[in-house]
Design an enzyme around this catalytic site. Structure first.
Site, PDB file in Angstrom:
ATOM      1  N   ASP A   1       0.874  -1.183   0.000  1.00 14.42           N
ATOM      2  CA  ASP A   1       0.000   0.000   0.000  1.00 14.42           C
ATOM      3  C   ASP A   1       0.903   1.222   0.000  1.00 14.42           C
ATOM      4  OD1 ASP A   1      -2.460   1.532   0.367  1.00 14.42           O
ATOM      5  OD2 ASP A   1      -1.743   1.910   2.394  1.00 14.42           O
ATOM      6  N   SER A   2       0.305   2.392  -0.219  1.00 19.90           N
ATOM      7  CA  SER A   2       1.089   3.626  -0.153  1.00 19.90           C
ATOM      8  C   SER A   2       1.542   3.915   1.280  1.00 19.90           C
ATOM      9  CB  SER A   2       0.242   4.790  -0.671  1.00 19.90           C
ATOM     10  OG  SER A   2      -0.976   4.859   0.045  1.00 19.90           O
TER      11      SER A   2
ATOM     12  N   CYS B   1      -3.866  -0.909  -1.980  1.00 23.90           N
ATOM     13  CA  CYS B   1      -4.160   0.501  -2.234  1.00 23.90           C
ATOM     14  C   CYS B   1      -5.114   0.613  -3.426  1.00 23.90           C
ATOM     15  CB  CYS B   1      -2.839   1.207  -2.532  1.00 23.90           C
ATOM     16  SG  CYS B   1      -3.000   2.925  -2.983  1.00 23.90           S
TER      17      CYS B   1
ATOM     18  N   GLU C   1      -6.368   9.349   9.521  1.00 21.16           N
ATOM     19  CA  GLU C   1      -5.005   9.262  10.080  1.00 21.16           C
ATOM     20  C   GLU C   1      -4.899  10.062  11.376  1.00 21.16           C
ATOM     21  OE1 GLU C   1      -1.814   9.508   7.310  1.00 21.16           O
ATOM     22  OE2 GLU C   1      -2.670   7.863   6.131  1.00 21.16           O
TER      23      GLU C   1
ATOM     24  N   CYS D   1     -11.388   3.239  -0.813  1.00 15.32           N
ATOM     25  CA  CYS D   1     -10.091   3.752  -0.348  1.00 15.32           C
ATOM     26  C   CYS D   1      -9.760   3.001   0.927  1.00 15.32           C
ATOM     27  CB  CYS D   1     -10.197   5.251  -0.075  1.00 15.32           C
ATOM     28  SG  CYS D   1      -8.728   5.956   0.692  1.00 15.32           S
TER      29      CYS D   1
ATOM     30  N   HIS E   1      -8.651   3.763   3.679  1.00  7.15           N
ATOM     31  CA  HIS E   1      -8.935   4.379   4.971  1.00  7.15           C
ATOM     32  C   HIS E   1     -10.419   4.386   5.359  1.00  7.15           C
ATOM     33  CE1 HIS E   1      -4.902   5.693   4.223  1.00  7.15           C
ATOM     34  NE2 HIS E   1      -4.845   6.475   5.284  1.00  7.15           N
TER      35      HIS E   1
HETATM   36  N1  DGL Z   1      -4.078   3.954  -0.003  1.00  8.00           N
HETATM   37  C1  DGL Z   1      -4.722   4.992  -0.782  1.00  8.00           C
HETATM   38  C2  DGL Z   1      -5.944   4.395  -1.504  1.00  8.00           C
HETATM   39  O1  DGL Z   1      -6.535   3.428  -1.094  1.00  8.00           O
HETATM   40  C3  DGL Z   1      -5.115   6.179   0.084  1.00  8.00           C
HETATM   41  C4  DGL Z   1      -3.936   6.976   0.586  1.00  8.00           C
HETATM   42  C5  DGL Z   1      -3.096   7.602  -0.516  1.00  8.00           C
HETATM   43  O2  DGL Z   1      -3.598   8.509  -1.224  1.00  8.00           O
HETATM   44  O3  DGL Z   1      -1.955   7.200  -0.663  1.00  8.00           O
HETATM   45  O4  DGL Z   1      -6.328   4.900  -2.535  1.00  8.00           O
END
Ligand code: DGL
Length: 267
Positions: free
Chosen positions: A10-11, A73, A151, A183, A185
């Protein structure tokens, strides 16, 4: 059967919602997680950059001999799967199709809303997947402000509630009966979405949908592990402190051991 871990990238920290779902559904599996915390966020970056980062992340995982790669992600999943599938020698799963399939199966009126980062929504990946599955009306809305709210831990905060109201207003006016939380989050905000939207809208958690698909892929390829519980290993590309602070919220338990590594270039 394979004892090798499932690789998840993931990012940053958000993909831990997918790890949590995999741990719950498949307790015998070990997970090797990489969060690209030095280069996040991905949601505001160009597809070219996200594809490059995703490939570097996935190659790190395959060097560690994972048996499959999960792009947890949504932004990475929306643009990088063709390149990952062409390059990696293991099965690759993204979170878009599992989420779209779940939404298509629960919608009763054929009107589905999708929220995600700017990158995910502008890629059109969810819209295309849902249309291919026969969903007749898809309304898509970027909802980037919800990432920092999660976050920050503002999971039940009046400001977060106001933001959800603002983003979902146009979707509700379109008559959606299903909303894809597209997403990493957003699953943490499910109780607040429920409060704002009431019981009339199905919420689709792409993390849970992806875990079900992981099980399917492992079974299809004869890779599912039996036996005792697996363990998780965590790698990040920036100092682990912030990741560790937030990780508990996403994973539901502390992550005492996190290793910092470098993948690709950071310029
Ligand atoms: N992990 C990213 C997503 O699910 C969200 C956070 C980011 O923008 O890096 O799209």
């Amino acid at each position: 059967m394979s004892d090798a871990p499932v690789g998840v990238f993931d990012s940053g920290v958000g993909g831990l919602t997918v790890v949590r779902a995999i741990n719950r559904l498949l307790p015998a599996e070990s997970v090797l997680y990489f969060g690209d915390t030095a280069r996040l966020p991905y949601g505001s970056k160009s597809p070219e950059t996200v594809i490059r980062f995703s490939l570097e992340n996935a190659l790190f995982l395959t060097e560690k001999n994972v048996k499959m790669v999960v792009a947890a992600c949504n932004t990475a999943s929306s643009v990088s799967l063709p390149v990952l599938r062409e390059t990696l020698g293991v099965p690759v799963l993204g979170v878009i199709l599992p989420g779209a399939e779940m939404a298509a199966s629960v919608t009763e009126n054929g009107r589905v809303g999708v929220i995600g980062t700017h990158g995910t929504i502008s890629s059109g990946a969810y819209q295309k997947a849902l249309a291919d599955l026969g969903v007749r009306a898809v309304s898509a809305q970027p909802a980037p402000l919800l990432v920092p709210m999660v976050e920050e831990g503002w999971l039940d905060h009046p400001i977060t509630e106001a933001i959800i109201l603002e983003y979902t207003g146009p979707l509700l006016r379109e008559g959606i009966d299903t909303l894809v939380l597209g997403c990493t989050h957003y699953p943490l905000l499910k109780p607040l979405f429920r409060k704002v939207l009431g019981g009339g809208v199905h919420l689709v958690d792409s993390a849970e949908a992806a875990a079900l698909k992981v099980r399917e892929i492992l079974d299809e390829n004869g890779l599912r592990r039996d036996g005792t519980s697996g363990d998780n290993r965590f790698y990040v590309s920036d100092i682990p402190l912030k990741f560790q602070e937030i990780a508990q919220r996403f994973l539901g338990r502390a992550v005492p051991l996190v290793t910092q590594i470098q993948v690709g270039r950071y310029d």
